[in-house]
Write a protein that holds these residues in place. Structure first.
Motif, PDB file in Angstrom:
ATOM      1  N   LEU A  38       0.863  -1.185   0.000  1.00 47.19           N
ATOM      2  CA  LEU A  38       0.000   0.000   0.000  1.00 47.19           C
ATOM      3  C   LEU A  38       0.899   1.234   0.000  1.00 47.19           C
ATOM      4  O   LEU A  38       1.785   1.367   0.847  1.00 47.19           O
ATOM      5  CB  LEU A  38      -0.870  -0.026   1.265  1.00 47.19           C
ATOM      6  CG  LEU A  38      -1.642   1.252   1.590  1.00 47.19           C
ATOM      7  CD1 LEU A  38      -2.673   1.558   0.516  1.00 47.19           C
ATOM      8  CD2 LEU A  38      -2.318   1.109   2.956  1.00 47.19           C
ATOM      9  N   VAL A  39       0.652   2.127  -0.957  1.00 48.66           N
ATOM     10  CA  VAL A  39       1.479   3.336  -1.099  1.00 48.66           C
ATOM     11  C   VAL A  39       0.688   4.546  -0.590  1.00 48.66           C
ATOM     12  O   VAL A  39      -0.491   4.711  -0.925  1.00 48.66           O
ATOM     13  CB  VAL A  39       1.864   3.544  -2.590  1.00 48.66           C
ATOM     14  CG1 VAL A  39       2.743   4.784  -2.750  1.00 48.66           C
ATOM     15  CG2 VAL A  39       2.571   2.305  -3.131  1.00 48.66           C
ATOM     16  N   ASN A  40       1.334   5.378   0.207  1.00 46.06           N
ATOM     17  CA  ASN A  40       0.660   6.563   0.744  1.00 46.06           C
ATOM     18  C   ASN A  40       0.440   7.616  -0.343  1.00 46.06           C
ATOM     19  O   ASN A  40       1.153   7.656  -1.345  1.00 46.06           O
ATOM     20  CB  ASN A  40       1.490   7.180   1.864  1.00 46.06           C
ATOM     21  CG  ASN A  40       0.764   8.317   2.542  1.00 46.06           C
ATOM     22  OD1 ASN A  40      -0.443   8.255   2.745  1.00 46.06           O
ATOM     23  ND2 ASN A  40       1.482   9.380   2.875  1.00 46.06           N
ATOM     24  N   ASP A  41      -0.575   8.429  -0.151  1.00 46.83           N
ATOM     25  CA  ASP A  41      -0.774   9.633  -0.967  1.00 46.83           C
ATOM     26  C   ASP A  41      -1.409  10.680  -0.067  1.00 46.83           C
ATOM     27  O   ASP A  41      -1.776  10.385   1.073  1.00 46.83           O
ATOM     28  CB  ASP A  41      -1.649   9.330  -2.202  1.00 46.83           C
ATOM     29  CG  ASP A  41      -3.074   8.999  -1.824  1.00 46.83           C
ATOM     30  OD1 ASP A  41      -3.813   9.908  -1.387  1.00 46.83           O
ATOM     31  OD2 ASP A  41      -3.480   7.820  -1.954  1.00 46.83           O
TER      32      ASP A  41
ATOM     33  N   THR B  92      -6.300  10.471  -0.613  1.00 44.15           N
ATOM     34  CA  THR B  92      -7.317   9.461  -0.291  1.00 44.15           C
ATOM     35  C   THR B  92      -7.661   9.536   1.204  1.00 44.15           C
ATOM     36  O   THR B  92      -6.751   9.526   2.041  1.00 44.15           O
ATOM     37  CB  THR B  92      -6.803   8.042  -0.635  1.00 44.15           C
ATOM     38  OG1 THR B  92      -6.291   8.048  -1.974  1.00 44.15           O
ATOM     39  CG2 THR B  92      -7.926   7.013  -0.525  1.00 44.15           C
ATOM     40  N   PRO B  93      -8.942   9.632   1.556  1.00 47.35           N
ATOM     41  CA  PRO B  93      -9.304   9.692   2.971  1.00 47.35           C
ATOM     42  C   PRO B  93      -8.893   8.417   3.720  1.00 47.35           C
ATOM     43  O   PRO B  93      -8.987   7.308   3.190  1.00 47.35           O
ATOM     44  CB  PRO B  93     -10.839   9.838   2.947  1.00 47.35           C
ATOM     45  CG  PRO B  93     -11.171  10.314   1.575  1.00 47.35           C
ATOM     46  CD  PRO B  93     -10.112   9.761   0.674  1.00 47.35           C
ATOM     47  N   ARG B  94      -8.443   8.614   4.944  1.00 54.15           N
ATOM     48  CA  ARG B  94      -7.990   7.472   5.761  1.00 54.15           C
ATOM     49  C   ARG B  94      -9.077   6.411   5.911  1.00 54.15           C
ATOM     50  O   ARG B  94      -8.795   5.209   5.872  1.00 54.15           O
ATOM     51  CB  ARG B  94      -7.607   7.963   7.161  1.00 54.15           C
ATOM     52  CG  ARG B  94      -6.411   8.868   7.194  1.00 54.15           C
ATOM     53  CD  ARG B  94      -6.167   9.297   8.618  1.00 54.15           C
ATOM     54  NE  ARG B  94      -5.079  10.253   8.690  1.00 54.15           N
ATOM     55  CZ  ARG B  94      -4.363  10.466   9.786  1.00 54.15           C
ATOM     56  NH1 ARG B  94      -4.637   9.818  10.893  1.00 54.15           N
ATOM     57  NH2 ARG B  94      -3.395  11.351   9.785  1.00 54.15           N
TER      58      ARG B  94
ATOM     59  N   VAL C  36      -9.315   4.226   2.819  1.00 58.26           N
ATOM     60  CA  VAL C  36      -8.212   3.255   2.729  1.00 58.26           C
ATOM     61  C   VAL C  36      -8.484   2.077   3.665  1.00 58.26           C
ATOM     62  O   VAL C  36      -8.354   0.912   3.292  1.00 58.26           O
ATOM     63  CB  VAL C  36      -6.857   3.911   3.098  1.00 58.26           C
ATOM     64  CG1 VAL C  36      -5.718   2.892   3.005  1.00 58.26           C
ATOM     65  CG2 VAL C  36      -6.565   5.118   2.202  1.00 58.26           C
TER      66      VAL C  36
ATOM     67  N   MET D  84      -3.005   1.050   7.394  1.00 56.16           N
ATOM     68  CA  MET D  84      -3.197   2.371   6.782  1.00 56.16           C
ATOM     69  C   MET D  84      -2.300   3.408   7.444  1.00 56.16           C
ATOM     70  O   MET D  84      -1.613   4.189   6.772  1.00 56.16           O
ATOM     71  CB  MET D  84      -4.676   2.765   6.901  1.00 56.16           C
ATOM     72  CG  MET D  84      -5.049   4.099   6.293  1.00 56.16           C
ATOM     73  SD  MET D  84      -4.673   5.502   7.353  1.00 56.16           S
ATOM     74  CE  MET D  84      -5.787   5.195   8.723  1.00 56.16           C
TER      75      MET D  84
ATOM     76  N   ALA E   9       1.383   2.990   6.465  1.00 51.23           N
ATOM     77  CA  ALA E   9       1.653   3.545   5.128  1.00 51.23           C
ATOM     78  C   ALA E   9       1.641   5.076   5.188  1.00 51.23           C
ATOM     79  O   ALA E   9       2.489   5.741   4.574  1.00 51.23           O
ATOM     80  CB  ALA E   9       0.614   3.047   4.122  1.00 51.23           C
ATOM     81  N   HIS E  10       0.706   5.628   5.925  1.00 49.98           N
ATOM     82  CA  HIS E  10       0.582   7.083   6.062  1.00 49.98           C
ATOM     83  C   HIS E  10       1.860   7.685   6.663  1.00 49.98           C
ATOM     84  O   HIS E  10       2.357   8.708   6.199  1.00 49.98           O
ATOM     85  CB  HIS E  10      -0.630   7.396   6.947  1.00 49.98           C
ATOM     86  CG  HIS E  10      -0.815   8.838   7.261  1.00 49.98           C
ATOM     87  ND1 HIS E  10      -1.313   9.739   6.336  1.00 49.98           N
ATOM     88  CD2 HIS E  10      -0.561   9.545   8.391  1.00 49.98           C
ATOM     89  CE1 HIS E  10      -1.365  10.943   6.901  1.00 49.98           C
ATOM     90  NE2 HIS E  10      -0.914  10.850   8.141  1.00 49.98           N
TER      91      HIS E  10
HETATM   92  N1  TYC Z   1      -2.320  10.143   3.699  1.00 46.61           N
HETATM   93  C1  TYC Z   1      -3.762  10.028   3.524  1.00 46.61           C
HETATM   94  C2  TYC Z   1      -4.429  11.178   4.268  1.00 46.61           C
HETATM   95  O1  TYC Z   1      -3.846  11.778   5.147  1.00 46.61           O
HETATM   96  C3  TYC Z   1      -4.311   8.689   4.036  1.00 46.61           C
HETATM   97  C4  TYC Z   1      -3.683   7.544   3.343  1.00 46.61           C
HETATM   98  C5  TYC Z   1      -3.042   6.554   4.096  1.00 46.61           C
HETATM   99  C6  TYC Z   1      -3.709   7.445   1.965  1.00 46.61           C
HETATM  100  C7  TYC Z   1      -2.441   5.480   3.469  1.00 46.61           C
HETATM  101  C8  TYC Z   1      -3.102   6.378   1.321  1.00 46.61           C
HETATM  102  O2  TYC Z   1      -1.847   4.372   1.472  1.00 46.61           O
HETATM  103  C9  TYC Z   1      -2.461   5.410   2.084  1.00 46.61           C
HETATM  104  N2  TYC Z   1      -5.688  11.429   3.937  1.00 46.61           N
END
Ligand code: TYC
Length: 104
Positions: free
Chosen positions: A29-32, A35-37, A40, A59, A62-63
């Motif tokens: 799983l890659v963070n961005d 996308t809402p927590r 995910v 989650m 990854a965050h």
């Molecule tokens: N970083 C995102 C946020 O703060 C949450 C998130 C966590 C998104 C993990 C992708 O793989 C992920 N809304």
């Protein structure tokens, strides 16, 4: 009287079945930033059969770290699950990304 015959014994070579353990692939799983927590977490629960608590931990990892190994599968299963989970995000307009890579 019938002639005696010598019994013949055939020795067959022992055949070793060549079975190898299939190579395993990690789903990552890659963070961005978008996308809402909660989304995910729900995708992880739905696609990877995790409890809410397990999914939340993955989650958050990854965050915080940028990426997290979700689980390990055979290649086909890993790719299918990563694609389905990525597609779930895309369907909502999120850049959520799951990738796969072979285990060492
Ligand atoms: N970083 C995102 C946020 O703060 C949450 C998130 C966590 C998104 C993990 C992708 O793989 C992920 N809304």
């Amino acid at each position: 009287m019938p002639a005696t015959t010598t019994p013949r014994i055939t020795v067959l070579p022992k055949i070793q079945p060549k079975v190898e353990r299939p190579k395993l692939y990690k789903v990552i799983l890659v963070n961005d930033d978008f996308t809402p927590r909660e989304f995910v977490t729900r995708v992880l629960q739905g696609e990877f059969r995790m409890t809410e608590d397990q999914a939340h931990k993955v989650m958050i990892t990854a965050h915080k770290l940028g990426a997290c190994v979700v689980a390990v599968f055979t290649r086909d299963v890993a790719e299918t699950k990563a694609d389905r989970a990525t597609d779930a995000g895309r369907a909502k307009g999120y850049p959520l990304l799951f990738t796969t890579e072979p285990e060492e």
